[in-house]
Design an enzyme around this catalytic site. Structure first.
Site, mmCIF file in Angstrom:
data_model
loop_
_atom_site.group_PDB
_atom_site.id
_atom_site.type_symbol
_atom_site.label_atom_id
_atom_site.label_comp_id
_atom_site.label_asym_id
_atom_site.label_seq_id
_atom_site.Cartn_x
_atom_site.Cartn_y
_atom_site.Cartn_z
ATOM 1 N N CYS A 2 -6.119 2.420 -16.098
ATOM 2 C CA CYS A 2 -5.939 3.029 -17.413
ATOM 3 C C CYS A 2 -6.850 4.237 -17.572
ATOM 4 O O CYS A 2 -7.915 4.308 -16.976
ATOM 5 C CB CYS A 2 -6.282 2.025 -18.498
ATOM 6 S SG CYS A 2 -5.317 0.525 -18.387
ATOM 7 N N ARG A 27 -4.727 9.011 -12.100
ATOM 8 C CA ARG A 27 -5.164 7.612 -11.999
ATOM 9 C C ARG A 27 -3.979 6.649 -11.953
ATOM 10 O O ARG A 27 -4.144 5.482 -11.644
ATOM 11 C CB ARG A 27 -6.035 7.251 -13.218
ATOM 12 C CG ARG A 27 -7.362 7.952 -13.246
ATOM 13 C CD ARG A 27 -8.012 7.826 -14.618
ATOM 14 N NE ARG A 27 -8.471 6.489 -14.917
ATOM 15 C CZ ARG A 27 -9.698 6.041 -14.683
ATOM 16 N NH1 ARG A 27 -10.586 6.828 -14.142
ATOM 17 N NH2 ARG A 27 -10.041 4.816 -15.004
ATOM 18 N N TRP A 74 -2.126 1.359 -17.269
ATOM 19 C CA TRP A 74 -1.667 0.812 -15.987
ATOM 20 C C TRP A 74 -1.594 -0.692 -16.248
ATOM 21 O O TRP A 74 -2.609 -1.357 -16.392
ATOM 22 C CB TRP A 74 -2.685 1.176 -14.907
ATOM 23 C CG TRP A 74 -2.543 0.424 -13.632
ATOM 24 C CD1 TRP A 74 -3.209 -0.731 -13.275
ATOM 25 C CD2 TRP A 74 -1.721 0.751 -12.522
ATOM 26 N NE1 TRP A 74 -2.831 -1.115 -12.025
ATOM 27 C CE2 TRP A 74 -1.919 -0.235 -11.530
ATOM 28 C CE3 TRP A 74 -0.817 1.790 -12.258
ATOM 29 C CZ2 TRP A 74 -1.265 -0.219 -10.307
ATOM 30 C CZ3 TRP A 74 -0.168 1.797 -11.035
ATOM 31 C CH2 TRP A 74 -0.391 0.810 -10.082
ATOM 32 N N ASN A 100 -9.864 -0.048 -21.172
ATOM 33 C CA ASN A 100 -9.581 -0.039 -19.738
ATOM 34 C C ASN A 100 -10.327 -1.229 -19.155
ATOM 35 O O ASN A 100 -11.522 -1.359 -19.366
ATOM 36 C CB ASN A 100 -10.082 1.281 -19.147
ATOM 37 C CG ASN A 100 -10.035 1.307 -17.635
ATOM 38 O OD1 ASN A 100 -9.327 0.515 -17.018
ATOM 39 N ND2 ASN A 100 -10.793 2.203 -17.042
ATOM 40 N N GLY A 101 -9.622 -2.128 -18.463
ATOM 41 C CA GLY A 101 -10.292 -3.295 -17.873
ATOM 42 C C GLY A 101 -9.529 -4.567 -18.186
ATOM 43 O O GLY A 101 -8.331 -4.529 -18.484
ATOM 44 N N GLU A 482 -5.404 -3.922 11.747
ATOM 45 C CA GLU A 482 -5.502 -3.040 10.575
ATOM 46 C C GLU A 482 -6.397 -1.828 10.872
ATOM 47 O O GLU A 482 -6.081 -0.698 10.487
ATOM 48 C CB GLU A 482 -6.014 -3.840 9.369
ATOM 49 C CG GLU A 482 -6.248 -3.043 8.092
ATOM 50 C CD GLU A 482 -5.033 -2.281 7.582
ATOM 51 O OE1 GLU A 482 -3.920 -2.479 8.077
ATOM 52 O OE2 GLU A 482 -5.231 -1.439 6.684
ATOM 53 N N LYS A 486 -5.211 2.092 10.661
ATOM 54 C CA LYS A 486 -5.910 3.101 9.834
ATOM 55 C C LYS A 486 -6.237 4.327 10.675
ATOM 56 O O LYS A 486 -6.027 5.458 10.244
ATOM 57 C CB LYS A 486 -7.217 2.546 9.239
ATOM 58 C CG LYS A 486 -7.122 1.605 8.089
ATOM 59 C CD LYS A 486 -6.678 2.217 6.787
ATOM 60 C CE LYS A 486 -5.188 2.192 6.637
ATOM 61 N NZ LYS A 486 -4.540 0.989 6.190
ATOM 62 N N GLU A 489 -3.005 6.385 11.547
ATOM 63 C CA GLU A 489 -2.305 7.103 10.488
ATOM 64 C C GLU A 489 -3.089 8.264 9.911
ATOM 65 O O GLU A 489 -2.476 9.254 9.498
ATOM 66 C CB GLU A 489 -1.807 6.159 9.386
ATOM 67 C CG GLU A 489 -2.876 5.466 8.597
ATOM 68 C CD GLU A 489 -2.279 4.564 7.515
ATOM 69 O OE1 GLU A 489 -2.914 3.564 7.182
ATOM 70 O OE2 GLU A 489 -1.187 4.870 7.005
ATOM 71 N N HIS A 505 -3.910 -9.429 30.737
ATOM 72 C CA HIS A 505 -2.488 -9.583 31.086
ATOM 73 C C HIS A 505 -1.789 -8.229 31.124
ATOM 74 O O HIS A 505 -0.566 -8.163 31.009
ATOM 75 C CB HIS A 505 -1.819 -10.546 30.101
ATOM 76 C CG HIS A 505 -2.433 -11.904 30.134
ATOM 77 N ND1 HIS A 505 -2.255 -12.776 31.179
ATOM 78 C CD2 HIS A 505 -3.304 -12.518 29.293
ATOM 79 C CE1 HIS A 505 -2.956 -13.879 30.963
ATOM 80 N NE2 HIS A 505 -3.615 -13.743 29.821
ATOM 81 N N LYS A 604 3.674 7.457 0.587
ATOM 82 C CA LYS A 604 2.928 6.321 0.013
ATOM 83 C C LYS A 604 3.838 5.101 -0.143
ATOM 84 O O LYS A 604 3.436 3.993 0.125
ATOM 85 C CB LYS A 604 2.339 6.725 -1.342
ATOM 86 C CG LYS A 604 1.528 5.615 -2.020
ATOM 87 C CD LYS A 604 0.259 5.322 -1.248
ATOM 88 C CE LYS A 604 -0.480 4.112 -1.744
ATOM 89 N NZ LYS A 604 -1.303 3.500 -0.679
#
Ligand code: F6R
Length: 609
Positions: A2, A27, A74, A100-101, A482, A486, A489, A505, A604
């Site tokens: 928010c 945001r 948000w 906000n929160g 992961e 990262k 990309e 192997h 995205k």
């Protein structure tokens, strides 16, 4: 996340509110609203969707007045809608607030307030604050706000406005950002500097627990105990673009640094007060429900798929239920064995990935029970699934997913523990122990972020290599996957993750002198075996960067460099080990001059097959 703005002065508040909110659009938000006091009444205007929709609504008849607050929302509690958009008011309309929160104890407060006759107009946690203020109001605005703050729990930045006290705004914060912009005969409030930068560069950055009474030509700030606080003026010398990123060079770096808060927010409200159990009010599952399926599929793409792999480990280890994980683009084309005895869990930051959505729809058609883990309230996946668990990471803007991954891990860990409690597959003492370690994670993630210099140095040193290998066993292998994604990309370096025991192997043939190998060695149950795999690559003259837990004095004997993360249970350590890998990818990309926030060929949200 928010966005909040506030204005008090002699100019038109609405002009600043709309301008400020537009600067906070980065945001992410799903609805917007403003409230302006016109000298006798407060006019509140809200609209779901883009800020443009709100502008269109009021273009012909702008609210007039020099006191106002505004908000971009948000969604967390309650879907995106006009009624859930802020500002929120009490029954009388005397008090208006933006927030906000998350107000963690809002349900109890709401029940209480309804019993006392308050009528709620939204599904939000925020609205309780307005009604609570109305309830405790004793003629002294500031004292009444303080009473509200004593009764609410959670994270917030809040701005209060009252038509009974039109000479001031009151604002405060706890674990969410808030700044005050100092003008001439006018002052501004905002959740972030970009909102005010066009009007003033002189600011006060609010600290947790401080309460500011903002008038057009004065600002009084007091601490939690009501004692005056003298603040230094912070002169902003960033440009508008840097200000959007909170002073960080890229959104990716900002989001990496937001992880302590994102993890804490995702946990909040999901742990019993006495720390004995996980609470999933959203699910309310019981043994009968868990016995109604004999198999779980976790289906997702990319980073969310990697989080799913960790989720499988958690559920199998703690709740002893068989889990299969699949990438969404493969799942529905392989005629999966899905029926009414299947629980399908889809994981998606955006809630819009088309392959994940299609897998969800197909599984529903075949009769499966479905649960979505997503970051976006009201997204297609959230709407389609039978049940939803939200990660509360706030909007993720950088293409490379970071805080979404760590919050997905936290949520899946909590889900697994929740299932284990119901199935009684984990002893209560172990459950308590894991919960107490879980609660330490936000500060441990912060600790991991506190010293980035060695990582920058590695990135500079190895940033021009063509290939990098990541190895690990058990959960370390899942994190290695992961870490490699990262690096690929954002820096375009060819990176491969291998289960350390699998190297011999085939892949060991690629390990030659000077090839960087990032070796994760945090899983105690396979530690010795990992060590012997590390010796295998070291014997081929690879340059090995080991990742270990604090207290491990062994690994450094066999590797070239070691990065340490705080000690915790081996189940939770992926939340810490992934952080240096994210930073390594980021700084390698910087070393190579890559466009970190918008890597080539990537989007995205992948909404096409
Ligand atoms: C990698 C990344 C992608 C996403 C994937 C799924 O950093 O961001 O791999 O994880 O496209 O996206 P969501 O989670 O939105 O379904």
């Amino acid at each position: 996340m928010c966005g909040i703005v506030g204005y008090i002065g002699s100019g038109e508040a609405a002009e600043f509110l709309l301008e400020g909110l537009s600067k906070l659009e980065y945001r992410g938000y799903d609805s917007a609203g403003i409230a302006v006091y016109d000298g006798s009444d407060v006019r509140v205007e809200k609209s779901v969707g883009r800020l443009a929709a709100l502008r269109d609504k009021i273009r012909e008849d702008m609210p007039k007045g020099s006191l106002g607050i505004g908000h971009t929302r948000w969604a967390t509690h309650g879907r995106p809608s006009d009624s859930n958009a802020h500002p929120h008011t009490d029954c009388s309309g005397d008090f208006v607030i933006v927030h906000n929160g998350i107000i963690e104890n809002y349900l109890g407060l709401k029940e209480d307030l309804i019993e006392k006759g308050h009528a709620f107009k939204s599904e939000t946690d925020t609205e309780v604050v307005a009604h609570l203020l109305e309830e405790v109001y004793n003629g002294d605005f500031e004292a009444s706000v303080r009473e509200v703050l004593r009764r609410i729990e959670g994270s917030y930045s809040l701005v209060f406005m009252s038509k009974k006290h039109p000479d001031r705004l009151i604002c405060t914060k706890q674990d969410n950002p808030l700044v005050i912009g100092l003008g001439e005969g006018e002052n501004f409030v905002a959740s972030d500097i970009p909102a005010i930068i066009a009007r003033t560069r002189r600011t006060f950055i609010m600290n947790d627990g401080e309460v500011a009474v903002v008038r057009k030509d004065s600002i009084e700030i007091t601490n939690r105990r009501g004692e005056p606080v003298t603040k230094k003026v912070f002169e902003v010398n960033w440009n508008a673009e840097a200000a959007e990123k909170g002073g960080y060079e890229h959104f990716m770096l900002k989001e990496i640094h937001e992880q302590p808060k994102a993890v804490r927010d995702t946990m909040s409200q999901r742990i019993a007060k006495d720390g004995s159990a996980i609470v999933m009010d959203e699910l309310k599952w019981d043994a009968e429900f868990l016995n109604s399926f004999n198999k779980i599929y976790i289906v997702a793409c990319g980073t969310a798929y990697h989080a799913g792999l960790v989720g499988k480990f958690y559920i199998e280890k703690l709740a002893r239920i068989v889990v299969e994980v699949d990438v969404a683009s493969e799942f529905r084309y392989r005629d999966p064995v899905v029926d009414e005895n299947t629980l399908l869990i889809v994981v998606s930051q955006s809630g819009e990935t088309s392959d994940t959505l299609a897998a969800l729809k197909e599984s529903k058609r075949l009769g499966a029970k479905t649960l979505a883990i997503t970051n976006v309230v009201g997204s297609s996946i959230a709407r389609e699934a039978d049940q939803v668990l939200y990660t509360w990471a706030g909007p993720e803007i950088a293409v490379a997913s970071t805080k979404a991954y760590t919050t997905q891990l936290v949520l899946m860990f909590m889900l697994a523990l929740y299932m284990a409690e119901i199935k009684k597959t984990v002893k209560p003492e172990r459950c308590r122990e894991l919960i107490s370690l879980l609660k330490k994670l936000p500060s441990q993630v912060s600790e991991t972020l506190s010293d980035v210099e060695p990582i920058k140095t590695f990135a500079k040193h190895y940033g021009f290599n063509e290939d990098v290998f990541y190895i690990g066993r058990s959960l370390d292998y899942d994190v290695a996957l992961e870490g490699a994604l990262k690096l690929k990309e954002v820096s375009y370096i060819h990176a491969e993750a291998y289960a350390a025991g699998e190297l011999k192997h085939g892949t060991l043939a690629l390990i030659i002198e000077g090839v960087p190998v990032i070796a994760l060695a945090t899983q105690k149950s396979v530690y010795e075996k990992t060590l012997s795999n590390i010796k295998e690559v070291k014997a081929r003259d690879a340059v090995v960067i080991g990742i270990a837990a604090e207290g491990d004095e062994e690994l450094e004997k066999y590797v070239d460099h070691v990065m340490k993360v705080p000690e915790t249970d081996e189940l939770l350590i992926p939340l810490l080990t992934v952080v240096p890998l994210q930073l390594l990818a980021y700084y390698a990309a910087i070393t190579r001059g890559c466009d970190v926030d918008k890597p080539r060929n990537l989007a995205k949200s992948v909404t096409v097959e």
